[in-house]
Design a protein around this motif. Structure first.
Motif, short mmCIF file in Angstrom:
data_model
loop_
_atom_site.label_atom_id
_atom_site.label_comp_id
_atom_site.label_asym_id
_atom_site.label_seq_id
_atom_site.Cartn_x
_atom_site.Cartn_y
_atom_site.Cartn_z
N ARG A 91 0.24 -49.06 -16.89
CA ARG A 91 -0.46 -48.60 -15.91
C ARG A 91 0.58 -47.58 -15.01
NH1 ARG A 91 -5.53 -48.43 -14.26
NH2 ARG A 91 -4.96 -49.34 -12.11
N ASN A 92 -0.06 -46.51 -14.51
CA ASN A 92 0.62 -45.70 -13.63
C ASN A 92 1.17 -46.40 -12.34
OD1 ASN A 92 -1.91 -45.61 -12.69
ND2 ASN A 92 -1.43 -44.04 -11.13
N ILE A 93 2.37 -45.81 -12.06
CA ILE A 93 2.90 -46.23 -10.65
C ILE A 93 2.36 -45.32 -9.41
CG2 ILE A 93 4.86 -46.63 -9.51
CD1 ILE A 93 4.71 -48.45 -11.71
N ALA A 94 1.64 -46.17 -8.56
CA ALA A 94 0.99 -45.41 -7.34
C ALA A 94 1.53 -46.02 -6.11
CB ALA A 94 -0.31 -45.45 -7.34
N GLY A 95 2.67 -46.97 -6.12
CA GLY A 95 2.99 -47.43 -4.92
C GLY A 95 4.66 -48.09 -5.32
N PHE A 96 4.48 -49.29 -4.70
CA PHE A 96 5.70 -50.22 -4.72
C PHE A 96 6.22 -50.09 -6.15
CE2 PHE A 96 5.32 -53.21 -0.90
CZ PHE A 96 5.20 -52.04 0.00
N VAL A 97 7.47 -50.15 -6.51
CA VAL A 97 7.98 -50.07 -8.01
C VAL A 97 9.65 -50.45 -7.95
CG1 VAL A 97 8.76 -47.64 -7.64
CG2 VAL A 97 8.12 -48.69 -9.74
N TYR A 98 9.87 -51.24 -8.85
CA TYR A 98 11.14 -51.35 -9.23
C TYR A 98 11.66 -50.30 -10.37
CZ TYR A 98 11.24 -55.88 -6.69
OH TYR A 98 11.28 -56.75 -5.77
#
Length: 249
Positions: A91-98
């Motif tokens: 899935r695409n990253i749209a917020g919090f991410v490592y």
């Protein structure tokens, strides 16, 4: 501070309180779906997965056994200008991410915390794998994303397929009938007090039959509820039971 309250940088206006509810929600941190345990601001309708609530800027780098050479640092928003995608679910990253600065890999907080072993009912154990070594029980393909595979090696389910089932079934709840996904969108009111049916949860790539094939499908139907609950960020038996009551409605 009470044990069930916290202050979080993403919502400095009010304290967030821990709650458990069978209502689905969209996490305002990672922008992905959730159910069950969360930290919530009732005044602002602000929700965080427990894994997202635990994420803080400047924390010690996260290590993951699938990427032993990587150091994942927490970012409140995707770094850089190019679209980014989670290496676990696709899935695409749209917020919090490592994010690993060296390798460029990205993980949603809940994906980074996916259990490596799920113990389902009937003695069924599912092991998380970086690369699928067998066809997915739902889509019939091997390569896509991380997957859970049973010890008997008869059952395999992509994390990406589970996520798609959730988004396909619930995007109307979050976007009022607009497109699903991890991007923006306005929350809408959810009626009732339990999660809606998960469209496609009972589907299988295998044809129905007798004997071993039938047993395989029975195990898959039982296992999918545990994988769903893990992807939602609350891999508990209680949530698995709630999900199972709606699988084939």
């Amino acid at each position: 501070m009470k044990y069930d309250e916290l202050n979080h940088f993403s919502h400095p206006q009010h304290k967030l309180r821990f709650e458990y509810s069978e209502l689905p929600f969209k996490c305002d941190g990672c922008r992905e779906v959730g159910i069950g345990s969360r930290f919530k601001c009732s005044l602002c309708d602000f929700d965080l997965h427990t894994h997202c609530a635990a994420a803080t800027v400047g924390a010690i780098a996260l290590r993951h056994p699938f990427y032993p050479k990587c150091r994942f640092y927490f970012f409140p928003s995707p770094p850089g200008d190019s679209p980014r995608y989670c290496n676990a679910c696709g899935r695409n990253i749209a917020g919090f991410v490592y994010h690993c600065r060296t390798c460029g890999f990205d993980l949603h907080p809940c994906c980074a915390a996916l259990p490596h072993v799920l113990n389902a009912d009937g003695g069924l154990r599912l092991h998380l794998q970086r690369r699928a070594s067998a066809n997915c029980h739902r889509c019939g393909r091997k390569g896509r994303s991380w997957s859970y595979r049973s010890e008997c090696k008869k059952y395999n389910l992509h994390v990406a397929c589970v996520t798609e089932m959730l988004v396909e079934s619930w995007h109307e709840l979050y976007y009022g009938g607009g497109g699903g996904g991890g991007g923006g969108g306005k929350k809408v009111m959810v009626s009732g007090n339990r999660i809606p049916a998960i469209r496609g949860a009972g589907m299988s790539h295998h044809r129905s039959g007798k004997g071993k094939v039938k047993r395989c499908c029975e195990l898959a139907a039982m296992a999918v509820q545990f994988v769903i609950s893990a992807v939602l960020g609350d891999p508990t038996t209680v949530i698995a039971g709630v999900v199972s009551s709606f699988l084939f409605r």
